[in-house]
Structure formats: C-alpha cells, structure tokens
Enzyme design. Sequence first.
Site, PDB file in Angstrom:
ATOM      1  N   ASP A  45       0.847  -1.190   0.000  1.00 20.91           N
ATOM      2  CA  ASP A  45       0.000   0.000   0.000  1.00 20.91           C
ATOM      3  C   ASP A  45       0.887   1.245   0.000  1.00 20.91           C
ATOM      4  OD1 ASP A  45      -2.974   1.025   0.726  1.00 20.91           O
ATOM      5  OD2 ASP A  45      -1.473   2.272   1.734  1.00 20.91           O
ATOM      6  N   TYR A  50       3.352   9.778  -0.669  1.00 21.89           N
ATOM      7  CA  TYR A  50       4.426   9.164   0.121  1.00 21.89           C
ATOM      8  C   TYR A  50       5.787   9.361  -0.572  1.00 21.89           C
ATOM      9  CZ  TYR A  50       0.516   6.598   2.344  1.00 21.89           C
ATOM     10  OH  TYR A  50      -0.661   6.238   2.973  1.00 21.89           O
ATOM     11  N   LYS A  75      -2.477   5.930  -4.466  1.00 25.41           N
ATOM     12  CA  LYS A  75      -3.568   6.886  -4.181  1.00 25.41           C
ATOM     13  C   LYS A  75      -3.323   8.214  -4.881  1.00 25.41           C
ATOM     14  CE  LYS A  75      -3.577   4.789   0.412  1.00 25.41           C
ATOM     15  NZ  LYS A  75      -2.163   4.648   0.811  1.00 25.41           N
ATOM     16  N   HIS A 108      -7.445  10.020  -1.978  1.00 26.78           N
ATOM     17  CA  HIS A 108      -6.797   9.929  -0.666  1.00 26.78           C
ATOM     18  C   HIS A 108      -7.645  10.522   0.468  1.00 26.78           C
ATOM     19  CE1 HIS A 108      -2.450   9.253   0.810  1.00 26.78           C
ATOM     20  NE2 HIS A 108      -3.264   9.140   1.830  1.00 26.78           N
TER      21      HIS A 108
END
Length: 278
Positions: A45, A50, A75, A108
Amino acid sequence: MNVPTVTLNSGYEIPQLGFGVFLVPADEAEKAVSEALEVGYRHIDTAAIYRNEEGVGAAIAKSGIPRDELFITTKLWNDRQAGEEPHAAIRESLDKLGLDHVDLYLTHWPTPEKDTYLNAWQKLIEIRDAGLSRSIGVSNHLPEHLDRLVAETGVVPAVDQIELHPAHQQADVTAWAEQRGVKIESWGPLGQGKYPLFENAAVAAAAEAHGKSPAQVVIRWHLQRGFIVFPKSVRRERMAQNLDVFDFELTADEVRAIDAIDPGDGSGRVGSHPLEFN
Ligand code: NAD
C-alpha cells in the site's frame, strides 16, 4: 505464506494482510519493500504523496515475482482531484511504479472544502474503465461523502481506507460499508505508535495467553473483525512478526475486550479528521 484474500465488489481478490509504506523515505523504500517481499508480503500500500512509488517499483521489478501474484495500491493526492488531473496523476504513478496497471487506486481524502472529490471519483471510474486500475476505492470518506458518490455515479467504491484501530473503530463508517459491500481497510492499524495500544490490559492479556506480541494481537483483531490491514515497519524482524499471525485465533471474549478499548467519543483518533483536512 498463506494470507487469506477478501473478494472486492470488482470481483478481484485482495490479500487481507499487506505492507504499508507511509513515511518510508524514498531512498529506503526499495530496501524495505524488497525485504517485505522476501518475508512473504504480496500486497503493498503506497500513495503518490508518500513520494516512494519509485522505490516500491524498483523492488517489484527486482523481485522477479509474477505481476499477477502482487496486489499494488496507490492513491491520488488531494491537489490533483480537479478537472482531468487524475488522468495525469495515475499515469505518473504508473510510470514511477513501472507498472501498466495498479490493482487498486484510491482518492486519498475527501477534502470537502475543495469539493472536488466527486470529480475525482468520476475520473477514477474512467481510469478503471481504461484498465489502469483493476479496482477503485476511496480513503478517509465518511458516509455523507460515500452517499454522494454513489448517488451521483451509481458506482460503489471497492474499499474505504480509514483510520481504524481498537481505540478508533469508526462504527458509522464500518456499518455503512457493511450494508453496501464495501470493504474496510484499516490505516494506522497499530495506532501509529501514538496511542498506547500495546500496554492496554486487554491486548496484553491476549498476547500473554497466546504467546504472541501485542502487535500480533492487534493485527489479529483486525483480521478477525474482517478488515484489510497493512502495518508498516522498516525493521525486517517486525515485518516477519506482523505477518506471523495465522497460527492463533483470538477468542470471542478477547475480541470483545479489545472492541471495548474505543473510548467512543473520537478521542482515540491519532490522525486528521476527514472534515477538517483540506
Ligand atoms: P501503523 O499503525 O502501521 O504503525 C506503524 C508503526 O508501528 C511503525 O512505525 C512502528 O513504529 C510500529 N510497529 C510496527 N510493527 C510493530 C511491531 N511488530 N511491534 C512494535 N511496533 C511496531 O501506522 P501507519 O504506517 O500509519 O499505517 C499503516 C499503513 O496505512 C501506512 O503505511 C499506509 O500505507 C497506510 N496509511 C494510509 C493513510 C491514509 O490517509 N489513507 C494514512 C496513514 C497510513
């Protein structure tokens, strides 16, 4: 490693236990994901925000694991929900990951002040129809957001990925999801180390009774409650420990005792409130 799968409303199966990479720095992501794959994880994930999709992709490429044995989620970040931006964003994510499709693509946050989450959902439907993501879902959406998406598009998200752990169980969202066949993914499943879950008496007692660590007990609680879960650790021994949860079962009483940890007033939340994150 035989991790059970959950069938999504798209018909595709997702391993119920995976590996999350929030806060894994870009230059450490390849090593962390390589180790996670070696240890046995097949579900990763990540998210555009990120900033470690390239490392995730490098680890996937080096692993030699057949693509159809992996389940990869990424996402759409909040500043790319408007107009045609989601189409550009998924192509950038796929480039970084080195993949021609992901298994699951999520919006998100609803960021209600921007009011672009419905547009984002409409674009995710197109992205799914174009074959760039097999399943599509949302994250941090409350029933009011979910109701609007379904009313406007008729397309029900495959998952809602929400902050969920024993101290913050979001019963309103899980009840909505249960009624409509939406699977719940628990983010911050261990309370992100910010909530003292491991010292909790119910968790500690179950750990003692089963000869397992408190983290393993909490992961097991998610699995037995039917949630999809992907704890994060960059330490190999913890990656292995978090996956080693299929040789014991919490009793119904132990599950109930852990259920009772939620203070019930929202004070167990460790992350942002979806109505306030914009
Ligand atoms: P988490 O609850 O998984 O906690 C991670 C922390 O727990 C680690 O940094 C480590 O300190 C500790 N830990 C892990 N294994 C342990 C063990 N066996 N023993 C003791 N301590 C241990 O929190 P998270 O990383 O925020 O959540 C998991 C994943 O959920 C993320 O990596 C990300 O993929 C996803 N996520 C999504 C959102 C979202 O808004 N959609 C937000 C946060 C996280």
